[in-house]
Motif scaffolding. Structure first.
Motif, mmCIF file in Angstrom:
data_model
loop_
_atom_site.group_PDB
_atom_site.id
_atom_site.type_symbol
_atom_site.label_atom_id
_atom_site.label_comp_id
_atom_site.label_asym_id
_atom_site.label_seq_id
_atom_site.Cartn_x
_atom_site.Cartn_y
_atom_site.Cartn_z
ATOM 1 N N ASP A 346 0.812 -1.223 0.000
ATOM 2 C CA ASP A 346 0.000 0.000 0.000
ATOM 3 C C ASP A 346 0.842 1.268 0.000
ATOM 4 O O ASP A 346 0.312 2.377 0.088
ATOM 5 N N GLY A 347 2.184 1.125 -0.089
ATOM 6 C CA GLY A 347 3.051 2.300 -0.121
ATOM 7 C C GLY A 347 3.625 2.690 1.223
ATOM 8 O O GLY A 347 4.489 3.569 1.298
ATOM 9 N N PRO A 418 1.438 5.762 4.216
ATOM 10 C CA PRO A 418 1.869 6.295 2.914
ATOM 11 C C PRO A 418 1.564 7.758 2.696
ATOM 12 O O PRO A 418 2.288 8.457 2.008
ATOM 13 N N LYS A 422 4.306 10.653 1.177
ATOM 14 C CA LYS A 422 4.151 11.526 0.021
ATOM 15 C C LYS A 422 4.473 12.957 0.368
ATOM 16 O O LYS A 422 4.987 13.709 -0.441
#
Length: 425
Positions: A346-347, A418, A422
């Motif tokens: 899922d990052g 995540p 970012k």
């Protein structure tokens, strides 16, 4: 001037404007030079660089020479332009000549040559230095007189020309130079240079093996236990202590222990202690750059870090400091940062609680605080002021984290969400 034809005066005016542009461009070119590149070329024997470096050794004289020449030329050009204006337009010619000359000087004797010199400072400076060097010799008395007046005035203001900035860089300025080198220096080499500059800001505690993880043997254990620990040791040296690790008695080279094992008659606890080296102690708070020099000066490779009370805090080796500069060695037994971070589908990132905060910041471009705990586990515990349960979601210094595993009063695994990655990546 009345006997001189208008054509000759126009030719003189154009020549003076060219000379004015030369002085303006020379001034900008000289001041826009990269002094370190200039010094390098001069040391390599570049004749133009040597001339320029000599002129720049006394910038007050160089500027004085350029401004004397520029002002003389501009004043003479103004006088000729006035005469030409009066010849062509009468009394109105004075105003016309003033306006026209101002525009021409601004465009062709100031902005254009200075822009050109700013774009190509080496070409302009190395070429113009030939004429400037000659003019410096011819006009030296006048330059000396003008500089004497200006330097005296500066002295009244409490300024001294000989105390001006010598162009030396501090560590932060040098860091900027390295970062701005771009393709001139490979990225890997840039990282190494920056790591060297960082050594003074990092202490031995930031890299040490914590007290609880030091490979050590209690010499008061039974002999079979000592032999078993030596046989299974994955380290080149082992700390020997009596009952408590603060009671260190020596630093044993494992290969020396193996040598004793080969001769069963010499392999005893007494001989093992006799073969151990004296322990090298390091005060906590010692910067890495200082400790690197101390390792070199004292011919040591490993030391135990002690606090103000003499208690053992951790262990650091010469290899640890070298790894801080060049990166981790493939022979390192300790887990690498890459092994402590596991990317998720899922990052998000699954991170071991023992991961070093400084390493996380450097590798992931994060800004977790480094003035307190040195591990992610310690940072979260300090934030919560309690030992948490697993599956707890928290925000630490702006980073969204989820505690996945807790055991032995330590946070073993943490997942960083995540969305936060970012924002900071």
């Amino acid at each position: 001037m009345d006997d001189i034809s208008t054509g000759i005066l126009f030719s003189l005016l154009i020549l003076l404007l060219v000379i004015s542009g030369y002085f303006s461009g020379s001034e900008t070119g000289m001041m826009a030079l990269n002094r370190y590149k200039l010094r390098h070329l001069a040391n390599q024997g570049h004749r133009g660089a040597k001339r320029v470096e000599k002129l720049l050794s006394r910038p007050d004289r160089l500027i004085g020479l350029i401004l004397i020449g520029n002002n003389l030329v501009n004043i003479l050009a103004s006088a000729i332009a006035t005469i030409l204006g009066m010849r062509l337009y009468g009394d109105m010619g004075v105003a016309i000549a003033t306006g026209a000359l101002t525009l021409v000087v601004l465009v062709f004797a100031e902005v254009t040559p200075k822009t050109l010199a700013a774009l190509y400072p080496e070409r302009v400076s190395y070429t113009s230095s030939v004429v400037l060097q000659l003019l410096m010799k011819l006009l030296y008395p006048l330059v000396w007189f003008v500089n004497g007046i200006t330097n005296g005035f500066l002295l009244l203001l409490g300024l001294r020309v000989d105390h001006a900035n010598d162009g030396k860089l501090n560590s932060e300025e040098l860091r900027t130079v390295v970062n701005e080198a771009g393709g001139l220096i490979p990225r890997r080499h840039q990282d190494m240079l920056l790591s060297i500059l960082d050594l003074e800001n990092v202490t031995v505690e930031d890299l040490m093996v914590p007290r609880s993880e030091i490979a050590a043997i209690n010499v008061n254990d039974d002999w079979k236990s000592i032999v078993r620990q030596l046989s299974h040791s994955a380290h080149g040296r082992i700390v020997l202590f009596r009952d408590n690790i603060d009671e260190v008695v020596g630093m044993l080279r494992v290969r020396e222990a193996y040598r004793l094992m080969m001769d069963k008659n010499d392999f005893s606890k007494e001989n093992l202690l006799r073969a151990a080296d004296e322990v090298y102690f390091i005060p906590e708070g010692t910067p890495l750059n200082i400790q690197l020099l101390k390792f070199q000066r004292n011919k040591e490779r490993i030391g135990l870090i002690v606090d103000e009370y003499g208690d053992i805090q951790g262990l650091i080796t010469l290899e640890d400091i070298l790894e801080e500069i060049v990166g981790e060695f493939t022979t390192s037994i300790s887990p690498t940062l890459a092994e402590e971070i596991t990317p998720q589908p899922d990052g998000s990132l699954m991170i071991e609680g023992s991961a070093n905060i400084r390493d996380l910041n450097k590798s992931l471009n994060w800004v977790l605080p480094t003035d307190g705990p040195r591990t992610l586990n310690g940072l979260i515990l300090e934030h919560l002021e309690d030992i948490p349960d697993s599956q707890l979601s928290i925000e630490v210094s702006g980073y969204q984290m989820e505690i996945i595993e807790v055991s032995d009063n330590m946070i073993k695994q943490v997942r960083v969400l995540p969305n936060q990655l970012k924002k900071t990546g």
